[in-house]
Design a protein around this motif. Structure first.
Motif, PDB file in Angstrom:
ATOM      1  N   GLN A   1     -28.875-102.769 -86.563  1.00 45.21           N
ATOM      2  CA  GLN A   1     -28.698-101.700 -87.549  1.00 45.21           C
ATOM      3  C   GLN A   1     -28.457-102.237 -88.961  1.00 45.21           C
ATOM      4  OE1 GLN A   1     -25.810 -98.754 -86.314  1.00 45.21           O
ATOM      5  NE2 GLN A   1     -26.446 -98.959 -84.180  1.00 45.21           N
ATOM      6  N   GLY A   2     -28.185-103.538 -89.084  1.00 38.00           N
ATOM      7  CA  GLY A   2     -27.920-104.122 -90.396  1.00 38.00           C
ATOM      8  C   GLY A   2     -26.510-103.899 -90.889  1.00 38.00           C
ATOM      9  N   ARG A   3     -25.579-103.630 -89.948  1.00 37.62           N
ATOM     10  CA  ARG A   3     -24.209-103.318 -90.340  1.00 37.62           C
ATOM     11  C   ARG A   3     -23.173-104.035 -89.474  1.00 37.62           C
ATOM     12  NH1 ARG A   3     -26.588 -98.093 -90.300  1.00 37.62           N
ATOM     13  NH2 ARG A   3     -25.407 -97.556 -88.454  1.00 37.62           N
ATOM     14  N   PRO A   4     -23.226-105.364 -89.412  1.00 39.25           N
ATOM     15  CA  PRO A   4     -22.201-106.046 -88.612  1.00 39.25           C
ATOM     16  C   PRO A   4     -20.804-105.855 -89.206  1.00 39.25           C
ATOM     17  CG  PRO A   4     -23.908-107.585 -89.323  1.00 39.25           C
ATOM     18  CD  PRO A   4     -24.165-106.287 -90.008  1.00 39.25           C
ATOM     19  N   ALA A   5     -19.807-105.811 -88.349  1.00 40.18           N
ATOM     20  CA  ALA A   5     -18.417-105.665 -88.799  1.00 40.18           C
ATOM     21  C   ALA A   5     -17.883-106.975 -89.367  1.00 40.18           C
ATOM     22  CB  ALA A   5     -17.542-105.194 -87.637  1.00 40.18           C
TER      23      ALA A   5
ATOM     24  N   ARG B   1     -22.260-110.223 -91.602  1.00 40.00           N
ATOM     25  CA  ARG B   1     -22.815-109.322 -92.621  1.00 40.00           C
ATOM     26  C   ARG B   1     -23.517-110.116 -93.724  1.00 40.00           C
ATOM     27  NH1 ARG B   1     -18.539-106.459 -92.559  1.00 40.00           N
ATOM     28  NH2 ARG B   1     -17.558-107.359 -94.391  1.00 40.00           N
ATOM     29  N   LEU B   2     -22.911-111.235 -94.134  1.00 42.24           N
ATOM     30  CA  LEU B   2     -23.518-112.092 -95.148  1.00 42.24           C
ATOM     31  C   LEU B   2     -24.853-112.650 -94.649  1.00 42.24           C
ATOM     32  CD1 LEU B   2     -23.520-113.782 -97.770  1.00 42.24           C
ATOM     33  CD2 LEU B   2     -22.063-115.452 -96.550  1.00 42.24           C
ATOM     34  N   VAL B   3     -24.871-113.131 -93.412  1.00 43.08           N
ATOM     35  CA  VAL B   3     -26.096-113.701 -92.839  1.00 43.08           C
ATOM     36  C   VAL B   3     -27.177-112.635 -92.713  1.00 43.08           C
ATOM     37  CG1 VAL B   3     -27.070-114.769 -90.753  1.00 43.08           C
ATOM     38  CG2 VAL B   3     -24.898-115.617 -91.711  1.00 43.08           C
ATOM     39  N   VAL B   4     -26.817-111.465 -92.220  1.00 48.07           N
ATOM     40  CA  VAL B   4     -27.784-110.366 -92.102  1.00 48.07           C
ATOM     41  C   VAL B   4     -28.322-109.992 -93.481  1.00 48.07           C
ATOM     42  CG1 VAL B   4     -27.965-107.880 -91.584  1.00 48.07           C
ATOM     43  CG2 VAL B   4     -26.990-109.458 -89.895  1.00 48.07           C
ATOM     44  N   GLY B   5     -27.453-109.929 -94.481  1.00 49.06           N
ATOM     45  CA  GLY B   5     -27.897-109.622 -95.841  1.00 49.06           C
ATOM     46  C   GLY B   5     -28.845-110.672 -96.384  1.00 49.06           C
TER      47      GLY B   5
ATOM     48  N   THR C   1     -36.618-114.711-101.228  1.00 45.89           N
ATOM     49  CA  THR C   1     -35.547-115.483-101.854  1.00 45.89           C
ATOM     50  C   THR C   1     -34.249-114.719-101.620  1.00 45.89           C
ATOM     51  OG1 THR C   1     -34.869-116.667-103.867  1.00 45.89           O
ATOM     52  CG2 THR C   1     -35.729-114.424-104.164  1.00 45.89           C
ATOM     53  N   VAL C   2     -33.140-115.302-102.034  1.00 47.26           N
ATOM     54  CA  VAL C   2     -31.859-114.592-102.009  1.00 47.26           C
ATOM     55  C   VAL C   2     -31.348-114.466-103.439  1.00 47.26           C
ATOM     56  CG1 VAL C   2     -31.247-115.296 -99.643  1.00 47.26           C
ATOM     57  CG2 VAL C   2     -30.460-116.670-101.583  1.00 47.26           C
TER      58      VAL C   2
ATOM     59  N   SER D   1     -24.327-117.682-103.810  1.00 46.92           N
ATOM     60  CA  SER D   1     -22.944-118.089-104.057  1.00 46.92           C
ATOM     61  C   SER D   1     -22.065-117.814-102.833  1.00 46.92           C
ATOM     62  CB  SER D   1     -22.406-117.341-105.281  1.00 46.92           C
ATOM     63  OG  SER D   1     -21.080-117.711-105.531  1.00 46.92           O
ATOM     64  N   ALA D   2     -22.236-116.651-102.232  1.00 43.90           N
ATOM     65  CA  ALA D   2     -21.449-116.316-101.035  1.00 43.90           C
ATOM     66  C   ALA D   2     -21.794-117.243 -99.870  1.00 43.90           C
ATOM     67  CB  ALA D   2     -21.685-114.858-100.647  1.00 43.90           C
ATOM     68  N   LEU D   3     -23.073-117.544 -99.704  1.00 42.14           N
ATOM     69  CA  LEU D   3     -23.459-118.492 -98.641  1.00 42.14           C
ATOM     70  C   LEU D   3     -22.792-119.833 -98.862  1.00 42.14           C
ATOM     71  CD1 LEU D   3     -27.279-117.703 -98.282  1.00 42.14           C
ATOM     72  CD2 LEU D   3     -25.501-117.275 -96.552  1.00 42.14           C
TER      73      LEU D   3
END
Length: 173
Positions: A105-109, A114-118, A128-129, A135-137
């Protein structure tokens, strides 16, 4: 394209599977329909499996993060075969059925999931990201892990496209 018939499996085919499969699994039944189809081009299969084996067996990512990225990548590329194939692998990596559904669903808790899915979604949409995602990665992963993440996503996007284009069918249960 159908899997290579059993009677056509020869030493070249077995050698092509060697980077990922032990000899005991290098047969039409245990290799599965994806590999049994890809071995129609043994040199390409061998080269691809060296790369894929790194991502599955030697990646700097944890098995959990690898499977979160991989599941999301094959979901957004609509590869039902690979999605179904990786659910038990994801569960062995500690991902629960509810978490698998959240990835779909694209909505991990979980914040990192969530960062990886995004990141997967951005790679799929823009190739690209964003600077913010980068930065978050980097806040959570070292250089090698970020590289393994990017290449895991790309590898499974490619494999998903191949599986879908070739019409690879699920194995009978």
């Amino acid at each position: 394209m159908s899997p290579l018939p059993t009677e056509e499996w020869d030493d070249e085919v077995l050698d092509a599977l060697a980077p990922l499969l032990p000899p005991s699994r290098s047969n039409p039944r245990d290799a599965g329909n994806v590999l049994a189809t890809l071995v129609r081009h043994p040199a390409l299969t061998r080269a691809y499996l060296h790369f894929n084996a790194h991502l599955l067996l030697a990646s700097t990512l944890s098995p959990r993060i690898r499977e979160v990225a991989l599941l999301r990548a094959v979901h957004v590329r609509r590869s039902d075969y690979l999605w179904e194939h990786h659910i038990p692998i994801a569960q062995r990596a500690g991902i629960t059925p509810d978490e698998i559904d959240a990835i779909r669903q694209g909505r991990p808790a979980d914040e990192i999931d969530r960062l990886v899915v995004g990141a997967v979604d951005e790679l799929d949409a823009a190739n690209t990201v964003s600077d913010a995602t980068w930065s978050a990665l980097r806040d959570h992963f070292d250089e090698r892990q970020v590289l393994d993440l990017i290449f895991t996503v790309g590898c499974y996007q490619l494999l998903g496209a191949a599986v879908n284009t070739l019409g690879v069918q699920p194995e009978p249960h």
